[in-house]
Design an enzyme around this catalytic site. Structure first.
Site, PDB file in Angstrom:
ATOM      1  N   LEU A  79       0.810  -1.223   0.000  1.00  6.95           N
ATOM      2  CA  LEU A  79       0.000   0.000   0.000  1.00  6.95           C
ATOM      3  C   LEU A  79       0.842   1.271   0.000  1.00  6.95           C
ATOM      4  O   LEU A  79       1.964   1.288   0.520  1.00  6.95           O
ATOM      5  CB  LEU A  79      -0.920  -0.019   1.227  1.00  6.95           C
ATOM      6  CG  LEU A  79      -1.837  -1.240   1.316  1.00  6.95           C
ATOM      7  CD1 LEU A  79      -2.629  -1.210   2.632  1.00  6.95           C
ATOM      8  CD2 LEU A  79      -2.791  -1.311   0.131  1.00  6.95           C
ATOM      9  N   HIS A  80       0.271   2.315  -0.580  1.00  6.71           N
ATOM     10  CA  HIS A  80       0.921   3.635  -0.621  1.00  6.71           C
ATOM     11  C   HIS A  80      -0.166   4.697  -0.437  1.00  6.71           C
ATOM     12  O   HIS A  80      -1.343   4.358  -0.202  1.00  6.71           O
ATOM     13  CB  HIS A  80       1.685   3.809  -1.934  1.00  6.71           C
ATOM     14  CG  HIS A  80       0.867   3.478  -3.156  1.00  6.71           C
ATOM     15  ND1 HIS A  80      -0.199   4.249  -3.571  1.00  6.71           N
ATOM     16  CD2 HIS A  80       0.939   2.434  -4.033  1.00  6.71           C
ATOM     17  CE1 HIS A  80      -0.727   3.722  -4.659  1.00  6.71           C
ATOM     18  NE2 HIS A  80      -0.071   2.599  -4.961  1.00  6.71           N
ATOM     19  N   GLY A 104      -1.729   6.524  -2.452  1.00  8.91           N
ATOM     20  CA  GLY A 104      -2.866   6.444  -3.386  1.00  8.91           C
ATOM     21  C   GLY A 104      -3.968   5.573  -2.800  1.00  8.91           C
ATOM     22  O   GLY A 104      -5.150   5.927  -2.810  1.00  8.91           O
ATOM     23  N   HIS A 105      -3.571   4.411  -2.258  1.00 11.12           N
ATOM     24  CA  HIS A 105      -4.552   3.549  -1.594  1.00 11.12           C
ATOM     25  C   HIS A 105      -5.157   4.278  -0.380  1.00 11.12           C
ATOM     26  O   HIS A 105      -6.362   4.185  -0.129  1.00 11.12           O
ATOM     27  CB  HIS A 105      -3.888   2.265  -1.092  1.00 11.12           C
ATOM     28  CG  HIS A 105      -3.308   1.392  -2.177  1.00 11.12           C
ATOM     29  ND1 HIS A 105      -1.954   1.211  -2.338  1.00 11.12           N
ATOM     30  CD2 HIS A 105      -3.898   0.633  -3.126  1.00 11.12           C
ATOM     31  CE1 HIS A 105      -1.734   0.372  -3.342  1.00 11.12           C
ATOM     32  NE2 HIS A 105      -2.895   0.010  -3.850  1.00 11.12           N
ATOM     33  N   GLY A 134      -9.409   3.912  -7.880  1.00 15.78           N
ATOM     34  CA  GLY A 134      -8.567   5.056  -8.237  1.00 15.78           C
ATOM     35  C   GLY A 134      -8.695   5.404  -9.716  1.00 15.78           C
ATOM     36  O   GLY A 134      -8.697   4.524 -10.572  1.00 15.78           O
ATOM     37  N   ASP A 149      -6.405   4.068 -12.793  1.00 17.63           N
ATOM     38  CA  ASP A 149      -6.682   2.912 -13.648  1.00 17.63           C
ATOM     39  C   ASP A 149      -7.997   3.162 -14.395  1.00 17.63           C
ATOM     40  O   ASP A 149      -9.025   2.527 -14.134  1.00 17.63           O
ATOM     41  CB  ASP A 149      -6.733   1.648 -12.784  1.00 17.63           C
ATOM     42  CG  ASP A 149      -5.405   1.426 -12.084  1.00 17.63           C
ATOM     43  OD1 ASP A 149      -4.460   0.989 -12.745  1.00 17.63           O
ATOM     44  OD2 ASP A 149      -5.299   1.736 -10.884  1.00 17.63           O
ATOM     45  N   SER A 201       2.378   4.025  -7.361  1.00 19.82           N
ATOM     46  CA  SER A 201       2.011   2.686  -7.803  1.00 19.82           C
ATOM     47  C   SER A 201       2.891   1.685  -7.070  1.00 19.82           C
ATOM     48  O   SER A 201       4.087   1.937  -6.865  1.00 19.82           O
ATOM     49  CB  SER A 201       2.245   2.560  -9.317  1.00 19.82           C
ATOM     50  OG  SER A 201       2.222   1.206  -9.714  1.00 19.82           O
ATOM     51  N   SER A 202       2.308   0.548  -6.704  1.00 28.44           N
ATOM     52  CA  SER A 202       3.108  -0.497  -6.055  1.00 28.44           C
ATOM     53  C   SER A 202       4.259  -0.909  -6.972  1.00 28.44           C
ATOM     54  O   SER A 202       5.354  -1.224  -6.515  1.00 28.44           O
ATOM     55  CB  SER A 202       2.232  -1.709  -5.737  1.00 28.44           C
ATOM     56  OG  SER A 202       1.080  -1.298  -5.034  1.00 28.44           O
TER      57      SER A 202
HETATM   58  P1  AMP Z   1      -3.836  -1.881  -6.774  1.00 24.48           P
HETATM   59  O1  AMP Z   1      -3.448  -2.325  -5.398  1.00 24.48           O
HETATM   60  O2  AMP Z   1      -2.693  -1.317  -7.554  1.00 24.48           O
HETATM   61  O3  AMP Z   1      -4.623  -2.922  -7.515  1.00 24.48           O
HETATM   62  O4  AMP Z   1      -4.826  -0.650  -6.573  1.00 24.48           O
HETATM   63  C1  AMP Z   1      -5.957  -0.752  -5.762  1.00 24.48           C
HETATM   64  C2  AMP Z   1      -6.820   0.477  -5.949  1.00 24.48           C
HETATM   65  O5  AMP Z   1      -6.051   1.646  -5.621  1.00 24.48           O
HETATM   66  C3  AMP Z   1      -7.264   0.652  -7.413  1.00 24.48           C
HETATM   67  O6  AMP Z   1      -8.596   1.123  -7.429  1.00 24.48           O
HETATM   68  C4  AMP Z   1      -6.300   1.683  -7.938  1.00 24.48           C
HETATM   69  O7  AMP Z   1      -6.827   2.456  -9.005  1.00 24.48           O
HETATM   70  C5  AMP Z   1      -6.105   2.547  -6.699  1.00 24.48           C
HETATM   71  N1  AMP Z   1      -4.834   3.290  -6.805  1.00 24.48           N
HETATM   72  C6  AMP Z   1      -3.614   2.774  -7.080  1.00 24.48           C
HETATM   73  N2  AMP Z   1      -2.689   3.747  -7.170  1.00 24.48           N
HETATM   74  C7  AMP Z   1      -3.344   4.914  -6.968  1.00 24.48           C
HETATM   75  C8  AMP Z   1      -2.959   6.291  -6.937  1.00 24.48           C
HETATM   76  N3  AMP Z   1      -1.696   6.663  -7.161  1.00 24.48           N
HETATM   77  N4  AMP Z   1      -3.899   7.229  -6.675  1.00 24.48           N
HETATM   78  C9  AMP Z   1      -5.190   6.851  -6.442  1.00 24.48           C
HETATM   79  N5  AMP Z   1      -5.632   5.573  -6.459  1.00 24.48           N
HETATM   80  C10 AMP Z   1      -4.721   4.619  -6.713  1.00 24.48           C
END
Ligand code: AMP
Length: 271
Positions: free
Chosen positions: A30-31, A33-34, A145, A148, A183-184
């Site tokens: 997680l970061h 954005g999450h 987010g 995507d 981004s992860s």
């Molecule tokens: P992931 O873990 O990469 O599958 O992302 C999980 C959720 O977090 C998805 O809905 C992504 O679009 C959202 N997300 C990932 N990175 C960001 C970001 N930098 N800003 C906002 N939402 C994000």
């Protein structure tokens, strides 16, 4: 915060919830954005559930499933601090037991281009796992987010096509100070590539400027402006820089304002 690994436990927990439930599906590592998704979910719901699941069905055979970054311990601390009530972190065999056969298969222009062109079964895996999570957790709201964008369009379409009783909430992209979207997978970047990566944001800004300079222009001018910026960076190889309709992902003949205040390109205006 409860940590739940099995479908049986989720079903039991669900029977005890009252009031609106918000779901934030993630693949972990997680970061910030999450975090913005968790914060919004926390403000809008009685119960907030996060899922952490590196979903194998959305990875192609030569993609990075095995090396996708993972750090559950750190993630759990972040989730606890964000006020999340429950974390669902199943194994792959819990979600896809032997004999698993039934997939959600988005079709047509929405998935034949962009990410879908280079990752043939990606959106099938995304739609399938998101529908399973909706069924298991039965949230009133689910949080995604804007980063995507094609994923949002696919899930929006699935919710509409299958009459799913969930409201989608979309949050803006959270970026590093130099503009790179968090981004992860940024953890894969070595220092030289990391230094070059903000070219993507610079290209997006150039596209916006080209649009603002001539708001009624042909989208080709915007695409060219973006491609020219990426071409300046020797380390960058451009897959695509395109202007598409945010709902259908079809090419646009003319640039236009979003069709409604609740279209995917204006998600934050949705009540
Ligand atoms: P992931 O873990 O990469 O599958 O992302 C999980 C959720 O977090 C998805 O809905 C992504 O679009 C959202 N997300 C990932 N990175 C960001 C970001 N930098 N800003 C906002 N939402 C994000």
């Amino acid at each position: 915060m409860r940590i739940v690994r099995t479908i049986h436990e989720i079903e039991y927990a669900r029977s005890q919830w009252s009031g609106p439930v918000g779901l934030v599906p993630t693949m972990g590592y997680l970061h910030e954005g999450h975090l913005s998704l968790f914060q919004t979910a926390r403000a809008e719901n009685t119960t907030v559930v996060a899922s952490i699941f590196v979903n194998p069905t959305q990875f192609g055979p030569n993609e990075d499933l095995e090396r996708y970054p993972r750090n559950l311990e750190r993630d759990l601390h972040m989730l606890e601090a964000a006020g999340v009530d429950m974390v669902f972190t199943p194994t792959a065999s819990e979600m896809y037991p032997p004999g698993f056969t039934t997939y959600v298969e988005p079709q047509g222009s929405l998935v034949e281009q962009g990410e879908g062109a280079s990752r043939p079964n990606h959106f099938r895996g995304v739609a399938t796992v998101v529908l399973k999570l909706f069924q298991l957790i039965q949230p009133q709201r689910a949080y995604f987010g804007q980063k995507d964008a094609q994923q949002i369009a696919v899930i929006t379409r699935m919710v509409r096509d299958l009459n799913l009783p969930v409201k989608l909430r979309v949050r803006p992209t959270v970026r590093e100070a130099d503009g790179l979207a968090m981004s992860s997978r940024n953890s894969y970047l070595d220092p030289a590539t990391r230094a070059a990566a903000p070219i993507l944001y610079q290209a997006l800004q150039a596209g916006r400027q080209a649009f603002e300079a001539q708001p009624t222009s042909n989208p080709a001018a915007v695409m060219q402006a973006m491609a020219e910026i990426v071409a300046q960076e020797p380390q960058a190889h451009l897959d695509y820089a395109e202007v598409r309709d945010a709902e259908t992902f079809l090419p646009l003949e003319r640039l236009q304002a979003p069709r409604s205040s609740c279209s995917p390109s204006a998600w934050d205006q949705c009540a």
